[in-house]
Design an enzyme around this catalytic site. Structure first.
Site, PDB file in Angstrom:
ATOM      1  N   ALA A 203       8.009  16.247  17.339  1.00  0.00           N
ATOM      2  CA  ALA A 203       7.239  17.303  18.000  1.00  0.00           C
ATOM      3  C   ALA A 203       6.152  17.725  17.011  1.00  0.00           C
ATOM      4  O   ALA A 203       6.357  18.606  16.180  1.00  0.00           O
ATOM      5  CB  ALA A 203       8.140  18.469  18.348  1.00  0.00           C
TER       6      ALA A 203
ATOM      7  N   GLY B 146       5.506  26.361  12.801  1.00  0.00           N
ATOM      8  CA  GLY B 146       6.396  25.245  13.129  1.00  0.00           C
ATOM      9  C   GLY B 146       6.853  25.313  14.565  1.00  0.00           C
ATOM     10  O   GLY B 146       6.288  26.043  15.374  1.00  0.00           O
ATOM     11  N   ASN B 147       7.876  24.555  14.905  1.00  0.00           N
ATOM     12  CA  ASN B 147       8.434  24.618  16.259  1.00  0.00           C
ATOM     13  C   ASN B 147       9.940  24.380  16.207  1.00  0.00           C
ATOM     14  O   ASN B 147      10.492  24.100  15.143  1.00  0.00           O
ATOM     15  CB  ASN B 147       7.716  23.637  17.190  1.00  0.00           C
ATOM     16  CG  ASN B 147       7.890  22.200  16.757  1.00  0.00           C
ATOM     17  OD1 ASN B 147       9.000  21.679  16.722  1.00  0.00           O
ATOM     18  ND2 ASN B 147       6.790  21.550  16.392  1.00  0.00           N
ATOM     19  N   HIS B 148      10.600  24.484  17.366  1.00  0.00           N
ATOM     20  CA  HIS B 148      12.065  24.475  17.406  1.00  0.00           C
ATOM     21  C   HIS B 148      12.691  23.083  17.480  1.00  0.00           C
ATOM     22  O   HIS B 148      13.881  22.975  17.712  1.00  0.00           O
ATOM     23  CB  HIS B 148      12.555  25.281  18.611  1.00  0.00           C
ATOM     24  CG  HIS B 148      12.385  26.759  18.448  1.00  0.00           C
ATOM     25  ND1 HIS B 148      12.975  27.450  17.411  1.00  0.00           N
ATOM     26  CD2 HIS B 148      11.691  27.668  19.165  1.00  0.00           C
ATOM     27  CE1 HIS B 148      12.659  28.727  17.504  1.00  0.00           C
ATOM     28  NE2 HIS B 148      11.867  28.887  18.555  1.00  0.00           N
TER      29      HIS B 148
END
Ligand code: CTP
Length: 402
Positions: free
Chosen positions: A280, A212-214
């Site tokens: 994102a 995943g990402n932030h």
């Protein structure tokens, strides 16, 4: 707040547990300056008493065609009541009442008023999640929409059954906002439908792990709220996030992975006027997803990845008149790379974030962006709260449709 000053509203209450919230709804409507006439179905008395709603609305709450205990047999004239109202709200609307409304049943005072009403009718459904997605409920809701009734969609959350899902009646505050919007006919995006993506995507590795990402999702949620405030109907397709949104004009579609987001976006794209892609999206996903939890048997673990489709570019390739807004996060040759993305993805506007700017980017409450349009006009903005950036983006859409 007297945003509803002088408005005459019939509030129809039917027999579901959400009826307990109508006490608060009546208070909010009265506080906003409306005159409220409560009409109850017999079943609703099991969830809230007529005395509660009569006290709060400062008028008797009617249930029957004839007032009980009245020797003279005074008649509650459904036609007069219907013509008196500037607006009729049915909240909560049970599956049973939706079915009656869709088919013209007239076995209680509320249904007789509904059939006689010439004013706008708003409906806030409430029921358990399986009932809400049953084809008959979906058909009844779309029939009501085809009659011109305004549906205030049920919200996601904990249900009285203990299950979690879509089916909760919209919060009273949300209902009052949509009533205010309805009476406020001059909102600039009133006729527009927007698709907005938000948050990260999670790409599964096995049943318990993902890549995943932030991304916090805040930017996308702020844009969705601002668009809704300006009257647009919003489909907000979001990856996993802690953000919350409650607005009658916003329908939230939860997805997990990039492929799920791709499918959801393509499902709605044909019916929208503009898209703002603030998500994102992960560029790659694991080639295979293990069906069982992967054990740490080896010293090294290599994940082979496939490229995810570029959702925004895929929409750009098939767009008709839709206005497409993308984000770009660049660390070098920012303007040139952003311009190239406009062309590659067939965009109308790009919102360029620079990670070099302090206070901008993931997890921050502020953002510093530069707008670049299709003609390569460049407009750098100040560092400002994400809510203010959201407003600037929505202003661009408003200007486009002026
Ligand atoms: N985007 C998308 N689907 C993807 C990747 C990105 O819809 N699979 C959208 C994002 O929501 C954003 C825009 O495309 O609005 C820009 O994404 P970005 O990651 O900056 O650009 P990329 O095209 O992925 O280019 P690069 O890999 O060079 O950064």
């Amino acid at each position: 707040m007297t945003s509803l000053g002088g408005k005459k509203i019939i509030l129809g209450v039917t027999g579901g547990i959400a009826a307990y919230k109508t006490a608060h709804l009546v208070r909010l409507l009265i506080k906003a300056g409306a005159e409220v006439q409560v009409i109850m179905t017999p079943a609703s008395h099991q969830f809230v008493t007529p005395y509660t709603l009569a006290t709060l609305s400062k008028k008797p709450a009617y249930t029957n065609f004839f007032n009980a205990g009245d020797q003279g047999g005074t008649w509650n004239n459904h036609v007069d009541l219907a013509l008196w109202a500037d607006l009729m709200i049915i909240a909560p609307a049970t599956a049973n009442t939706l079915a009656k409304m869709a088919n013209g049943y007239c076995d209680n005072l509320l249904m007789a008023i509904y059939l006689s009403a010439k004013c706008p009718v708003m409906v806030a459904p409430a029921m358990d999640l399986d009932m809400y997605v049953h084809p008959t409920t979906e058909r009844n809701l779309s029939l009501l929409e085809s009659f011109g009734n305004i549906i205030i969609p049920a919200e996601d959350g904990e249900l009285a059954s203990g299950l979690i899902g879509k089916g909760r009646m919209a919060e009273p505050e949300t209902i009052v906002t949509s009533v205010t919007n309805l009476f406020n006919a001059n909102l600039p995006l009133k006729e527009k439908k927007l698709l907005i993506t938000a948050g990260p995507t999670y790409e599964p590795i096995d049943p318990v792990r993902f890549i995943g990402n932030h991304s916090s999702g805040k930017m996308g949620f702020d844009i969705a709220f601002e668009a809704a405030k300006q009257g647009a109907k919003v489909i907000l397709v979001t990856g996993p996030t802690n953000q919350k949104i409650s607005h009658a004009n916003v329908e939230v579609v939860h997805v997990m992975s990039a492929l799920e987001m791709y499918n959801a976006c393509h499902k709605y794209f044909g019916n929208v006027d503009a898209v703002i892609a603030a998500a994102a999206v992960a560029d790659y996903r694991p080639k295979t997803v293990a069906t069982e939890k992967i054990k740490k048997n080896s010293e090294e673990f290599i994940i082979e990845m496939d490229k995810n489709p570029d959702i925004l570019a895929s929409l750009g390739a098939i767009k008709n008149n839709q206005f497409l807004v993308g984000f770009a996060l660049e660390t070098q040759n920012e303007i040139e790379n952003a311009k190239a993305k406009i062309t590659k993805k067939n965009l109308d506007l790009i919102v360029l974030n620079s990670l070099k700017d302090e206070g901008a980017g993931f997890g921050k409450p502020t953002n510093k962006v530069t707008f670049i349009d299709r003609k390569f006009n460049i407009e750098p903005l100040e560092l400002k709260p994400k809510e203010a950036v959201a407003k600037d983006i929505i202003d661009k859409i408003i200007k486009h449709y002026e």
